[in-house]
Design an enzyme around this catalytic site. Sequence first.
Site, PDB file in Angstrom:
ATOM      1  N   ARG A  46     -15.708  14.495 -20.512  1.00  0.00           N
ATOM      2  CA  ARG A  46     -14.421  13.794 -20.636  1.00  0.00           C
ATOM      3  C   ARG A  46     -13.288  14.766 -20.315  1.00  0.00           C
ATOM      4  O   ARG A  46     -12.271  14.394 -19.748  1.00  0.00           O
ATOM      5  CB  ARG A  46     -14.237  13.209 -22.048  1.00  0.00           C
ATOM      6  CG  ARG A  46     -12.865  12.590 -22.234  1.00  0.00           C
ATOM      7  CD  ARG A  46     -12.624  11.756 -23.483  1.00  0.00           C
ATOM      8  NE  ARG A  46     -13.546  11.936 -24.564  1.00  0.00           N
ATOM      9  CZ  ARG A  46     -13.542  12.979 -25.415  1.00  0.00           C
ATOM     10  NH1 ARG A  46     -12.647  13.938 -25.300  1.00  0.00           N
ATOM     11  NH2 ARG A  46     -14.439  13.052 -26.370  1.00  0.00           N
ATOM     12  N   TYR A  98       4.529  -4.834  -9.802  1.00  0.00           N
ATOM     13  CA  TYR A  98       3.130  -5.268  -9.808  1.00  0.00           C
ATOM     14  C   TYR A  98       2.810  -5.978 -11.128  1.00  0.00           C
ATOM     15  O   TYR A  98       3.135  -5.455 -12.208  1.00  0.00           O
ATOM     16  CB  TYR A  98       2.220  -4.045  -9.621  1.00  0.00           C
ATOM     17  CG  TYR A  98       0.757  -4.353  -9.783  1.00  0.00           C
ATOM     18  CD1 TYR A  98       0.064  -5.063  -8.807  1.00  0.00           C
ATOM     19  CD2 TYR A  98       0.057  -3.950 -10.914  1.00  0.00           C
ATOM     20  CE1 TYR A  98      -1.279  -5.366  -8.961  1.00  0.00           C
ATOM     21  CE2 TYR A  98      -1.286  -4.238 -11.071  1.00  0.00           C
ATOM     22  CZ  TYR A  98      -1.943  -4.947 -10.092  1.00  0.00           C
ATOM     23  OH  TYR A  98      -3.270  -5.243 -10.249  1.00  0.00           O
ATOM     24  N   ASP A 170       5.332   4.384  -8.170  1.00  0.00           N
ATOM     25  CA  ASP A 170       4.011   3.831  -7.885  1.00  0.00           C
ATOM     26  C   ASP A 170       3.899   3.785  -6.355  1.00  0.00           C
ATOM     27  O   ASP A 170       4.536   2.964  -5.704  1.00  0.00           O
ATOM     28  CB  ASP A 170       3.900   2.436  -8.505  1.00  0.00           C
ATOM     29  CG  ASP A 170       2.529   1.795  -8.264  1.00  0.00           C
ATOM     30  OD1 ASP A 170       1.835   2.216  -7.305  1.00  0.00           O
ATOM     31  OD2 ASP A 170       2.163   0.881  -9.011  1.00  0.00           O
ATOM     32  N   LYS A 195      -6.945   1.088  -3.926  1.00  0.00           N
ATOM     33  CA  LYS A 195      -6.418   0.465  -2.707  1.00  0.00           C
ATOM     34  C   LYS A 195      -6.605   1.405  -1.509  1.00  0.00           C
ATOM     35  O   LYS A 195      -7.725   1.645  -1.122  1.00  0.00           O
ATOM     36  CB  LYS A 195      -4.951   0.065  -2.941  1.00  0.00           C
ATOM     37  CG  LYS A 195      -4.680  -0.582  -4.317  1.00  0.00           C
ATOM     38  CD  LYS A 195      -5.329  -1.945  -4.491  1.00  0.00           C
ATOM     39  CE  LYS A 195      -5.302  -2.465  -5.923  1.00  0.00           C
ATOM     40  NZ  LYS A 195      -4.008  -2.519  -6.585  1.00  0.00           N
TER      41      LYS A 195
HETATM   42  C1  LIG Z   1      -3.562  -2.612  -7.966  1.00  0.00           C
HETATM   43  C2  LIG Z   1      -2.279  -2.007  -8.338  1.00  0.00           C
HETATM   44  C3  LIG Z   1      -2.102  -1.392  -9.586  1.00  0.00           C
HETATM   45  C4  LIG Z   1      -3.180  -1.372 -10.655  1.00  0.00           C
HETATM   46  O1  LIG Z   1      -4.259  -0.584 -10.294  1.00  0.00           O
HETATM   47  P1  LIG Z   1      -5.776  -0.855 -10.774  1.00  0.00           P
HETATM   48  O2  LIG Z   1      -6.532   0.196 -10.073  1.00  0.00           O
HETATM   49  O3  LIG Z   1      -6.103  -2.260 -10.342  1.00  0.00           O
HETATM   50  O4  LIG Z   1      -5.772  -0.719 -12.260  1.00  0.00           O
HETATM   51  C5  LIG Z   1      -0.870  -0.800  -9.851  1.00  0.00           C
HETATM   52  N1  LIG Z   1       0.134  -0.834  -8.954  1.00  0.00           N
HETATM   53  C6  LIG Z   1       0.005  -1.434  -7.755  1.00  0.00           C
HETATM   54  C7  LIG Z   1       1.149  -1.434  -6.807  1.00  0.00           C
HETATM   55  C8  LIG Z   1      -1.199  -2.035  -7.402  1.00  0.00           C
HETATM   56  O5  LIG Z   1      -1.310  -2.657  -6.214  1.00  0.00           O
END
Ligand SMILES: *Cc1c(COP(=O)(O)O)cnc(C)c1O
Length: 381
Positions: A46, A98, A170, A195
């Site tokens: 961890r 988001y 983000d 992504k």
């Molecule tokens: C998908 C996404 C998230 C969340 O991420 P996860 O890996 O699904 O927890 C946060 N911000 C944006 C812009 C996203 O597209």
Amino acid sequence: MKFATKVIHAGIEPDPLTGAVMTPIYQTSTYAQESPGVHKGYEYARTQNPTRGVLETNLAALENGKHGICFGSGLAAQDAIMKLLEPGDEIISTNDLYGGSYRQMMAVYAKYGIVCHFIDLADAKNLETLINEKTKLIWVETPTNPMLKIIDIEAVCAIAKKHDVNVLVDNTFSSPYLQNPLDLGADIVLHSATKYLGGHSDVVHGALIVKDDALHDRIRFIQNASGAVPGPQDCFLILRGIKTLHLRVQRACDTAKQIAKYLQGHPAVANVYYPGFESHPGHSIAAKQMRDFGGMISFDLKQNTEEAASNVLSNTHYFTLAESLGGVESLIGHPASMTHASIPKEDRLKVGLTDSLIRLSIGVEDPEDLLNDLEKALSSL
Ligand SMILES: *Cc1c(COP(=O)(O)O)cnc(C)c1O
């Protein structure tokens, strides 16, 4: 080191034990100690894992930061940041954040006394009226989802600095190939590595990147104390995805340009939202802070109904109807009924998120096949 070299080499050395060229998956929960407290820098997985460590070093280099910290998902990375705050602290964020980030702030952290404001940050000056001594974090997402608005990162950071407030960006939609918020004054970068970084829609993963040592120590403490760490196999998959990040994202950008132009000229299409258009209100800021305009496009239909959108969505062959984005395969989605279904209709309409709005994530397939696919689907109207 230039970006295309960093994705292959930054922090990545042949395995010291065997010479394995690719980073091994250290699938272990614990490490042998010679005597109590005497070890090779690894005690328990961890806290430290060599596969994760390589990925964290690589991510720090891609974002021109100093420290990368990995988590089991993008929202787990957000969760670690929320835990830095105290009851009464305030966050200012964008009003088309988001959905999952919004849900965590409002449905999980509001009851612990964290106060979140959601405003139109496309005009950074809107910050001035709301920022106060309780403001501890500005939360930026750019381009936004699904309206692809652009927020001026430098302008937001300039205002935040005057008030000594940290800025988090983000950077999921842009990926570090297109945009590096730390270079523009941000303090923290967040990625849903699910992504573009992973890029193959086969893993859920998240990361934070910072420059400041003290901030890193606080986040690292929470990573270990709360424990939302990714497994080594998932870290390996992200490392593998990153090796082609620049090729995939550039291809997606090139194809998105063609598809946005095609949609703009189509008689069944009403509005196309794409920051690469000179007519897009955020175009000049996007051109300043991004290397290209990304692989995401949203558009709505002259026949502005959910049925018309549904017709298009069920008549594509290569565009798969699914949530998520940033993979090698092209995806098509309907925000009003999918990602943004929990937002009241009148609030949706205020930001232009109509019943017929369709969102595309452009993959790396042949552009002509993708254009033909959309042509066929739109002719079903
Ligand atoms: C998908 C996404 C998230 C969340 O991420 P996860 O890996 O699904 O927890 C946060 N911000 C944006 C812009 C996203 O597209």
